[in-house]
Write an enzyme that holds these catalytic residues in place. Structure first.
Site, PDB file in Angstrom:
ATOM      1  CG  HIS A   6      -2.071   0.923   1.149  1.00 11.30           C
ATOM      2  ND1 HIS A   6      -2.189   1.901   0.181  1.00 11.30           N
ATOM      3  CD2 HIS A   6      -3.196   1.020   1.913  1.00 11.30           C
ATOM      4  CE1 HIS A   6      -3.336   2.558   0.367  1.00 11.30           C
ATOM      5  NE2 HIS A   6      -3.956   2.042   1.409  1.00 11.30           N
ATOM      6  NE  ARG A  56     -16.875   3.803  -3.587  1.00 15.48           N
ATOM      7  CZ  ARG A  56     -16.777   5.044  -4.064  1.00 15.48           C
ATOM      8  NH1 ARG A  56     -17.320   6.042  -3.403  1.00 15.48           N
ATOM      9  NH2 ARG A  56     -16.142   5.275  -5.196  1.00 15.48           N
ATOM     10  CE1 TYR A 108      -4.334   5.806   5.974  1.00 16.70           C
ATOM     11  CE2 TYR A 108      -4.708   4.816   3.820  1.00 16.70           C
ATOM     12  CZ  TYR A 108      -5.202   5.353   5.000  1.00 16.70           C
ATOM     13  OH  TYR A 108      -6.549   5.444   5.195  1.00 16.70           O
TER      14      TYR A 108
HETATM   15  C1  FNR Z   1     -11.487   1.421   0.919  1.00 14.87           C
HETATM   16  N1  FNR Z   1     -10.332   1.641   0.162  1.00 14.87           N
HETATM   17  C2  FNR Z   1      -9.143   1.083   0.565  1.00 14.87           C
HETATM   18  N2  FNR Z   1      -8.041   1.198  -0.226  1.00 14.87           N
HETATM   19  C3  FNR Z   1      -6.906   0.563   0.093  1.00 14.87           C
HETATM   20  O1  FNR Z   1      -5.936   0.662  -0.644  1.00 14.87           O
HETATM   21  N3  FNR Z   1      -6.817  -0.159   1.252  1.00 14.87           N
HETATM   22  C4  FNR Z   1      -7.860  -0.295   2.114  1.00 14.87           C
HETATM   23  O2  FNR Z   1      -7.769  -1.011   3.107  1.00 14.87           O
HETATM   24  C5  FNR Z   1      -9.059   0.399   1.791  1.00 14.87           C
HETATM   25  N4  FNR Z   1     -10.140   0.372   2.618  1.00 14.87           N
HETATM   26  C6  FNR Z   1     -11.381   0.793   2.165  1.00 14.87           C
HETATM   27  C7  FNR Z   1     -12.528   0.553   2.922  1.00 14.87           C
HETATM   28  C8  FNR Z   1     -13.783   0.884   2.417  1.00 14.87           C
HETATM   29  C9  FNR Z   1     -15.002   0.568   3.233  1.00 14.87           C
HETATM   30  C10 FNR Z   1     -13.890   1.514   1.158  1.00 14.87           C
HETATM   31  C11 FNR Z   1     -15.225   1.877   0.575  1.00 14.87           C
HETATM   32  C12 FNR Z   1     -12.754   1.797   0.438  1.00 14.87           C
HETATM   33  C13 FNR Z   1     -10.419   2.208  -1.202  1.00 14.87           C
HETATM   34  C14 FNR Z   1     -10.896   1.150  -2.201  1.00 14.87           C
HETATM   35  O3  FNR Z   1     -10.007   0.049  -2.266  1.00 14.87           O
HETATM   36  C15 FNR Z   1     -11.051   1.741  -3.612  1.00 14.87           C
HETATM   37  O4  FNR Z   1      -9.793   2.139  -4.075  1.00 14.87           O
HETATM   38  C16 FNR Z   1     -12.010   2.922  -3.653  1.00 14.87           C
HETATM   39  O5  FNR Z   1     -13.166   2.673  -2.866  1.00 14.87           O
HETATM   40  C17 FNR Z   1     -12.458   3.243  -5.071  1.00 14.87           C
HETATM   41  O6  FNR Z   1     -13.071   2.123  -5.667  1.00 14.87           O
HETATM   42  P1  FNR Z   1     -14.684   1.971  -5.798  1.00 14.87           P
HETATM   43  O7  FNR Z   1     -15.241   1.888  -4.415  1.00 14.87           O
HETATM   44  O8  FNR Z   1     -15.171   3.180  -6.533  1.00 14.87           O
HETATM   45  O9  FNR Z   1     -14.869   0.689  -6.581  1.00 14.87           O
END
Ligand code: FNR
Length: 394
Positions: free
Chosen positions: A184, A357, A189
């Site tokens: 990550h 999501r 972060y």
């Molecule tokens: C996330 N996202 C996220 N990204 C990541 O790199 N590590 C993580 O642990 C998390 N945690 C996380 C929790 C929740 C509840 C959400 C909704 C999002 C970001 C996620 O992986 C993604 O990059 C974004 O949500 C955009 O994609 P979607 O939701 O539009 O498909």
């Protein structure tokens, strides 16, 4: 008509995915002192039951102070291996694959789960609430925002310990049976904080204005992890391709991401997972459905020009069958394009579609897309009496 690329297998090193979807890592704030729980087994397992070829476990902290919240997943001690292995064993029993995202939250650590901060009206996890606000690590002692704790500038010794911690966590992930590891490096972060000249104001070899200094820690972590995972195991890296701060004089931007992409391709990163933002409260994003996928596409284009074979993952706002298909397919009529083993096609914007999501709304997202595009997907034997219906064409 030929099968859309998104439903063709993707081989990355020694790993073959059944198709090109992945569950993007998502923090669930439901771990117990860093140990995954029954919640994770059911939550992550459901994606394998519903045809998802790759599920990436949430941001998992490499040290206790690297958790975003007290309830985050971790791999800083051996007792955390077994609960993760339960998840990987189950997903494997369904013929699917599982990755894990390793992380350190840096100055954004020690916050409360969203539902707690909504009820408590504050974001910082104080010590009484299980947090560690006095023990945050960052490249420079700059707080995330007003009202947030000031992180400690990491010493060179702590940086060495941190590299070791990433390495040990990666070894534990391998022992737990994961099929791949994602670093990550996104969303503000710790690793993003090192990449950005806004958050990294160090004067030693790990910081300051020079680009090679700001990327040094990330490159060292990549090398350390690659040295302890099997040669056949894919390594992914998620970055924020821009921190959306072009209104400030110097910031991390797409041009630097392209440079970084070329370098990490040579260090054995197999897939760059292109996200964006998260390092500054005053970032200015102009969001539209393709706003992040366009960044992925630009980096992919750059890599192709440089003759690099690293794959690209696209993420962000994928919610429909058409969009999932088009991200890896490119334009209509471009169905001859093959994307196998890093041989990039001509029009596709990415090689893997990560979805977050929409999977929370519809764990069967990949099945829905398959039905809409008229493609069959393997279901668990236990479900075979109720095949997912294909949508009638036309
Ligand atoms: C996330 N996202 C996220 N990204 C990541 O790199 N590590 C993580 O642990 C998390 N945690 C996380 C929790 C929740 C509840 C959400 C909704 C999002 C970001 C996620 O992986 C993604 O990059 C974004 O949500 C955009 O994609 P979607 O939701 O539009 O498909």
């Amino acid at each position: 008509s030929p099968v859309p690329t998104v439903f063709t297998p993707l081989t990355i090193r020694g790993l073959t995915l059944q198709n090109r979807f992945a569950v993007s890592p998502m923090c669930m704030y439901s771990a117990n002192n860093g140990h995954l729980t029954d919640f994770h087994l059911v939550h992550l397992g459901q994606y394998a039951l519903h045809g998802t070829p790759l599920t990436i476990v949430e941001a998992t902290a490499v040290t206790p102070n690297g958790r975003i919240s007290p309830e985050d997943s971790g791999l800083w001690q051996d007792s955390q291996i077994a609960p993760l292995k339960r998840v990987t064993d189950f997903i494997h029993s369904q013929g699917q694959k599982v990755g894990i995202q390793l992380a350190h939250a840096g100055r954004k650590a020690s916050t409360l789960a969203p539902w707690h901060y909504r009820t408590l009206g504050k974001e910082v996890a104080t010590e009484e609430l299980g947090g560690w606000p006095d023990n945050l690590w960052a490249p420079s002692p700059i707080p995330w925002a007003e009202g947030f704790p000031t992180p400690k500038e990491m010493t060179l010794a702590q940086i060495q310990d941190l590299i070791q911690a990433w390495k040990s966590a990666a070894s534990r992930a391998v022992k737990a049976g994961v099929d791949l590891i994602e670093i990550h490096g996104a969303h503000g972060y710790l690793l993003t904080e090192f990449l950005s000249p806004i958050t990294n104001q160090r004067t030693d070899q790990y910081g300051g204005a020079p680009f090679p200094n700001r990327i040094r820690l990330l490159l060292e972590i990549i090398t350390a992890i690659r040295s302890v995972i099997p040669p056949s195991m894919p390594l992914f890296l998620r970055i924020s391709a821009t921190e959306w701060m072009s209104h400030s004089s110097q910031s991390w931007d797409l041009a630097q991401s392209k440079k970084l992409a070329s370098l990490v391709a040579d260090l054995g990163v197999d897939l760059l997972d292109v996200s964006s933002g998260g390092n500054n409260p005053d970032q200015k994003i102009e969001a539209h459905p393709y706003y992040q996928i366009d960044l992925a596409s630009e980096i992919r284009e750059h890599l192709r020009k440089e003759g690099k074979k690293m794959l690209i993952g696209a993420v962000g706002m994928v919610t429909s069958a058409e969009m999932a298909r088009d991200v890896v397919q490119g334009e209509e009529g471009d169905e001859t394009v093959e994307v196998v083993d890093g041989e990039h096609g001509t029009k596709a914007r990415a090689d893997l579609v990560l979805v977050a999501r929409q999977y929370l709304r519809e764990p069967e997202f990949v099945l829905k897309v398959a039905a809409e595009l008229g493609v069959g997907v393997r279901l668990p034997l236990q479900y075979s009496r109720a095949p997912f219906p294909k949508k009638k064409k036309g």
